[in-house]
Design a protein around this motif. Structure first.
Motif, PDB file in Angstrom:
ATOM      1  N   ALA A 181      25.981  13.566  52.141  1.00 31.77           N
ATOM      2  CA  ALA A 181      26.036  13.044  53.502  1.00 31.77           C
ATOM      3  C   ALA A 181      24.792  13.524  54.250  1.00 31.77           C
ATOM      4  CB  ALA A 181      27.300  13.522  54.210  1.00 31.77           C
ATOM      5  N   PHE A 182      24.015  12.580  54.749  1.00 30.26           N
ATOM      6  CA  PHE A 182      22.717  12.852  55.345  1.00 30.26           C
ATOM      7  C   PHE A 182      22.770  12.628  56.858  1.00 30.26           C
ATOM      8  CE2 PHE A 182      22.173  11.455  51.039  1.00 30.26           C
ATOM      9  CZ  PHE A 182      21.107  12.188  50.515  1.00 30.26           C
ATOM     10  N   ARG A 183      22.108  13.523  57.576  1.00 30.33           N
ATOM     11  CA  ARG A 183      21.919  13.331  59.019  1.00 30.33           C
ATOM     12  C   ARG A 183      20.427  13.455  59.313  1.00 30.33           C
ATOM     13  NH1 ARG A 183      23.927  16.905  64.260  1.00 30.33           N
ATOM     14  NH2 ARG A 183      23.635  15.228  65.782  1.00 30.33           N
ATOM     15  N   TYR A 184      19.828  12.323  59.714  1.00 30.30           N
ATOM     16  CA  TYR A 184      18.371  12.326  59.912  1.00 30.30           C
ATOM     17  C   TYR A 184      17.964  11.167  60.812  1.00 30.30           C
ATOM     18  CZ  TYR A 184      13.378  12.024  59.099  1.00 30.30           C
ATOM     19  OH  TYR A 184      12.023  11.972  59.291  1.00 30.30           O
TER      20      TYR A 184
ATOM     21  N   PRO B 102      24.049  19.913  60.877  1.00 33.45           N
ATOM     22  CA  PRO B 102      22.816  20.000  61.673  1.00 33.45           C
ATOM     23  C   PRO B 102      21.869  18.821  61.430  1.00 33.45           C
ATOM     24  CG  PRO B 102      23.279  22.074  60.538  1.00 33.45           C
ATOM     25  CD  PRO B 102      24.192  21.042  59.950  1.00 33.45           C
ATOM     26  N   GLU B 103      20.918  18.668  62.336  1.00 34.67           N
ATOM     27  CA  GLU B 103      19.861  17.679  62.175  1.00 34.67           C
ATOM     28  C   GLU B 103      19.092  17.927  60.874  1.00 34.67           C
ATOM     29  OE1 GLU B 103      18.671  15.104  63.787  1.00 34.67           O
ATOM     30  OE2 GLU B 103      19.695  15.122  65.708  1.00 34.67           O
ATOM     31  N   SER B 104      18.583  16.829  60.295  1.00 35.26           N
ATOM     32  CA  SER B 104      17.721  16.896  59.106  1.00 35.26           C
ATOM     33  C   SER B 104      18.353  17.736  58.004  1.00 35.26           C
ATOM     34  CB  SER B 104      16.340  17.441  59.482  1.00 35.26           C
ATOM     35  OG  SER B 104      15.710  16.616  60.448  1.00 35.26           O
ATOM     36  N   THR B 105      19.610  17.442  57.748  1.00 32.38           N
ATOM     37  CA  THR B 105      20.397  18.187  56.765  1.00 32.38           C
ATOM     38  C   THR B 105      21.164  17.218  55.884  1.00 32.38           C
ATOM     39  OG1 THR B 105      20.659  20.088  58.254  1.00 32.38           O
ATOM     40  CG2 THR B 105      22.282  19.867  56.494  1.00 32.38           C
TER      41      THR B 105
ATOM     42  N   PHE C  21      17.000  18.455  54.660  1.00 26.39           N
ATOM     43  CA  PHE C  21      16.628  17.125  54.189  1.00 26.39           C
ATOM     44  C   PHE C  21      15.201  16.842  54.621  1.00 26.39           C
ATOM     45  CE2 PHE C  21      16.771  12.359  54.729  1.00 26.39           C
ATOM     46  CZ  PHE C  21      16.656  12.109  53.370  1.00 26.39           C
ATOM     47  N   VAL C  22      14.316  16.824  53.639  1.00 27.86           N
ATOM     48  CA  VAL C  22      12.895  16.626  53.888  1.00 27.86           C
ATOM     49  C   VAL C  22      12.513  15.233  53.441  1.00 27.86           C
ATOM     50  CG1 VAL C  22      10.562  17.456  53.388  1.00 27.86           C
ATOM     51  CG2 VAL C  22      12.471  19.088  53.535  1.00 27.86           C
ATOM     52  N   VAL C  23      11.942  14.465  54.356  1.00 32.24           N
ATOM     53  CA  VAL C  23      11.526  13.092  54.062  1.00 32.24           C
ATOM     54  C   VAL C  23      10.127  13.105  53.475  1.00 32.24           C
ATOM     55  CG1 VAL C  23      10.920  10.890  55.118  1.00 32.24           C
ATOM     56  CG2 VAL C  23      13.017  12.070  55.781  1.00 32.24           C
TER      57      VAL C  23
END
Length: 279
Positions: A201-204, A258-261, A275-277
């Motif tokens: 599950a991604f939040r970005y 959290p954001e970007s996680t 989570f790194v784009v």
């Protein structure tokens, strides 16, 4: 934009969380306090894996353009089956037409995918992103949404081998193409994807102001906090729910991602990773 829910754990009657929670997904389709839109009535989808399916099993799914609160078939289906892993999504259409092929979750082989958010100014980038989809996957794009293109782009970039890296690369391409077209913040959203065993599950978002995302804490921890809660008897010790917004107002039951996680959920429980784009 939309609201969604993912469950994994001991086989469960899906209606327990989709219909019967105090702030269930169907309740959110009528009134979503944390959503960008209060009402999400432009169709829905439900995808589930069979109890005895085993690794690699293809999930079933049901899509409807009816509002979730008004569909008797959803009630019958979610009360008649048990599943160890299921996705459900209620839609607020932001442009693409209301039709069954535009309802989430999307399926490819043993994979399910759903998204709450958007690719900004999608008509400007649609051609470039769609052309980047592997030709063998292109015929499987049945609808007209940005979300379905994003799913097949991630499949093209290795989702089946490494979901986190593939989504990072796909969103990186969305941002790169978007910036080429003068779009300041090309990506917004939360994403759930599963192979039937693990849920990612991604939040970005490009702006760093992403739609809300929560997951439940371990059931045994909740039982210690609320030993007299009868409803907890419905859930096994490995039950985990990931949601756009909490299913109840009970303190301590849901934690914000959290954001970007990316929150990864498997038989061992939760873990969070940055989570790194990819540029």
């Amino acid at each position: 934009m939309c609201r969604w829910l993912a469950y994994t754990g001991e086989p469960l009657q899906p209606s327990i969380v989709i219909l019967d929670s105090p702030h269930s997904l169907v309740a959110q389709s009528l009134n979503s306090p944390l959503g960008a839109e209060t009402v999400n009535g432009d169709g829905f989808g439900f995808g589930w894996y069979p109890v005895d399916g085993g690794p690699g099993a293809e999930p079933g799914y049901f899509h409807s353009i009816e509002p979730a609160w008004n569909d008797q078939n959803l009630r019958e289906l979610t009360r008649s089956i048990r599943s160890p892993l299921f996705f459900s999504h209620v839609r607020a259409a932001a442009g693409p037409p209301i039709q069954q092929t535009n309802c989430h979750p999307y399926r490819y082989e043993n994979w399910l995918f759903m998204h709450n958010g958007y690719l900004a100014e999608f008509p400007k980038v649609k051609r470039d992103l769609t052309y980047a989809v592997d030709p063998s996957l292109y015929p499987h794009i049945l609808g007209t949404t940005d979300s379905e293109v994003l799913f097949h782009l991630a499949l093209s970039l290795g989702l089946r081998d490494d979901p986190i890296a593939a989504l990072g690369a796909a969103i990186g391409m969305v941002e790169s193409v978007g910036h080429e077209h003068g779009i300041a913040f090309p990506m917004q959203g939360t994403i759930a994807v599963t192979d039937g065993e693990t849920v990612w599950a991604f939040r970005y978002s490009s702006q760093g102001r992403t739609r809300t995302l929560y997951h439940s804490v371990d059931v045994d921890v909740v039982r210690e906090m609320y030993p007299d809660a009868e409803r907890l008897k419905l859930f096994g010790s490995h039950a985990h729910v990931i949601v756009s917004e909490p299913l109840n107002d009970v303190p301590g039951v849901f934690l914000e991602v959290p954001e970007s996680t990316v929150a990864v959920v498997d038989h061992s429980g939760y873990r969070h990773e940055p989570f790194v784009v990819s540029a």
